[in-house]
Design a protein around this motif. Sequence first.
Motif, PDB file in Angstrom:
ATOM      1  N   LEU A  61       0.828  -1.206   0.000  1.00  0.00           N
ATOM      2  CA  LEU A  61       0.000   0.000   0.000  1.00  0.00           C
ATOM      3  C   LEU A  61       0.867   1.264   0.000  1.00  0.00           C
ATOM      4  O   LEU A  61       0.617   2.203  -0.749  1.00  0.00           O
ATOM      5  CB  LEU A  61      -0.930  -0.001   1.216  1.00  0.00           C
ATOM      6  N   SER A  62       1.877   1.271   0.839  1.00  0.00           N
ATOM      7  CA  SER A  62       2.758   2.449   0.938  1.00  0.00           C
ATOM      8  C   SER A  62       3.526   2.692  -0.345  1.00  0.00           C
ATOM      9  O   SER A  62       3.666   3.843  -0.799  1.00  0.00           O
ATOM     10  CB  SER A  62       3.747   2.276   2.092  1.00  0.00           C
ATOM     11  N   GLU A  63       4.043   1.631  -0.943  1.00  0.00           N
ATOM     12  CA  GLU A  63       4.806   1.780  -2.179  1.00  0.00           C
ATOM     13  C   GLU A  63       3.914   2.253  -3.321  1.00  0.00           C
ATOM     14  O   GLU A  63       4.346   3.054  -4.160  1.00  0.00           O
ATOM     15  CB  GLU A  63       5.511   0.472  -2.527  1.00  0.00           C
ATOM     16  N   ALA A  64       2.674   1.776  -3.357  1.00  0.00           N
ATOM     17  CA  ALA A  64       1.741   2.226  -4.398  1.00  0.00           C
ATOM     18  C   ALA A  64       1.473   3.721  -4.248  1.00  0.00           C
ATOM     19  O   ALA A  64       1.537   4.477  -5.234  1.00  0.00           O
ATOM     20  CB  ALA A  64       0.435   1.441  -4.309  1.00  0.00           C
ATOM     21  N   ALA A 103      -6.767 -10.350  -6.057  1.00  0.00           N
ATOM     22  CA  ALA A 103      -7.500  -9.709  -7.148  1.00  0.00           C
ATOM     23  C   ALA A 103      -7.467  -8.189  -7.016  1.00  0.00           C
ATOM     24  O   ALA A 103      -7.222  -7.473  -7.997  1.00  0.00           O
ATOM     25  CB  ALA A 103      -8.948 -10.212  -7.164  1.00  0.00           C
ATOM     26  N   VAL A 104      -7.690  -7.681  -5.812  1.00  0.00           N
ATOM     27  CA  VAL A 104      -7.673  -6.234  -5.597  1.00  0.00           C
ATOM     28  C   VAL A 104      -6.255  -5.691  -5.768  1.00  0.00           C
ATOM     29  O   VAL A 104      -6.058  -4.603  -6.327  1.00  0.00           O
ATOM     30  CB  VAL A 104      -8.242  -5.873  -4.208  1.00  0.00           C
ATOM     31  N   ALA A 105      -5.263  -6.441  -5.312  1.00  0.00           N
ATOM     32  CA  ALA A 105      -3.869  -6.006  -5.474  1.00  0.00           C
ATOM     33  C   ALA A 105      -3.520  -5.892  -6.958  1.00  0.00           C
ATOM     34  O   ALA A 105      -2.791  -4.979  -7.362  1.00  0.00           O
ATOM     35  CB  ALA A 105      -2.924  -6.977  -4.772  1.00  0.00           C
ATOM     36  N   HIS A 106      -4.046  -6.802  -7.760  1.00  0.00           N
ATOM     37  CA  HIS A 106      -3.793  -6.728  -9.207  1.00  0.00           C
ATOM     38  C   HIS A 106      -4.454  -5.492  -9.814  1.00  0.00           C
ATOM     39  O   HIS A 106      -3.854  -4.798 -10.645  1.00  0.00           O
ATOM     40  CB  HIS A 106      -4.297  -7.995  -9.900  1.00  0.00           C
ATOM     41  N   ARG A 107      -5.690  -5.212  -9.390  1.00  0.00           N
ATOM     42  CA  ARG A 107      -6.362  -4.006  -9.890  1.00  0.00           C
ATOM     43  C   ARG A 107      -5.586  -2.749  -9.503  1.00  0.00           C
ATOM     44  O   ARG A 107      -5.464  -1.815 -10.291  1.00  0.00           O
ATOM     45  CB  ARG A 107      -7.798  -3.928  -9.351  1.00  0.00           C
ATOM     46  N   LEU A 142      -8.396  -2.630  -0.776  1.00  0.00           N
ATOM     47  CA  LEU A 142      -7.301  -3.478  -0.291  1.00  0.00           C
ATOM     48  C   LEU A 142      -7.071  -3.282   1.203  1.00  0.00           C
ATOM     49  O   LEU A 142      -6.823  -4.241   1.933  1.00  0.00           O
ATOM     50  CB  LEU A 142      -6.019  -3.198  -1.076  1.00  0.00           C
ATOM     51  N   GLN A 143      -7.168  -2.056   1.662  1.00  0.00           N
ATOM     52  CA  GLN A 143      -7.027  -1.796   3.098  1.00  0.00           C
ATOM     53  C   GLN A 143      -8.086  -2.546   3.901  1.00  0.00           C
ATOM     54  O   GLN A 143      -7.806  -3.154   4.935  1.00  0.00           O
ATOM     55  CB  GLN A 143      -7.108  -0.298   3.388  1.00  0.00           C
TER      56      GLN A 143
END
Length: 151
Positions: A61-64, A103-107, A142-143
């Motif tokens: 999450l932080s890197e995104a 799935a959400v991480a891929h989106r 994702l969170q």
Amino acid sequence: MAETWIEIVDTVVKVGLGALISGVFSYLTLLKTKKHEFDLLDKQRRKEDTFEKKDVYLSYLSEAQALVQTYITSSCYCDTPEYKSFLKTYNRLQITAPDPIRAVAHRLLCAVNEFIVINKEGLERDLRKGMRQKIDESLGELQLLAKLDLE
């Protein structure tokens, strides 16, 4: 002699029965102790797994978010150490996380990639806003899923 023989058998039965009872209770105590040790090890392993998952989720999450902020006005060529670290964290997440999170991480990966590689010069405000909205929605989802997974 008959009395002696009876006394010997009586003593053997008493000692043998006492030893048998003692052995059974020793065995039951050992089982209880081992079960307790296994429960402690299992609890410790689950705690370590939760900590590891939390670390992966937070890193991703932080890197995104950091990539989006870094390339808010410019475009990325995807060869930076930050981007490569983001991909490494994404792959760790894909290997270890449950399917809904994957799935959400891929989106989120796709939304971040779409935003950071596009040339922002002359980009319409609504298009930029829509891209950011996709990122923010994926981040929020994702969170939430990560929080539920860690509970």
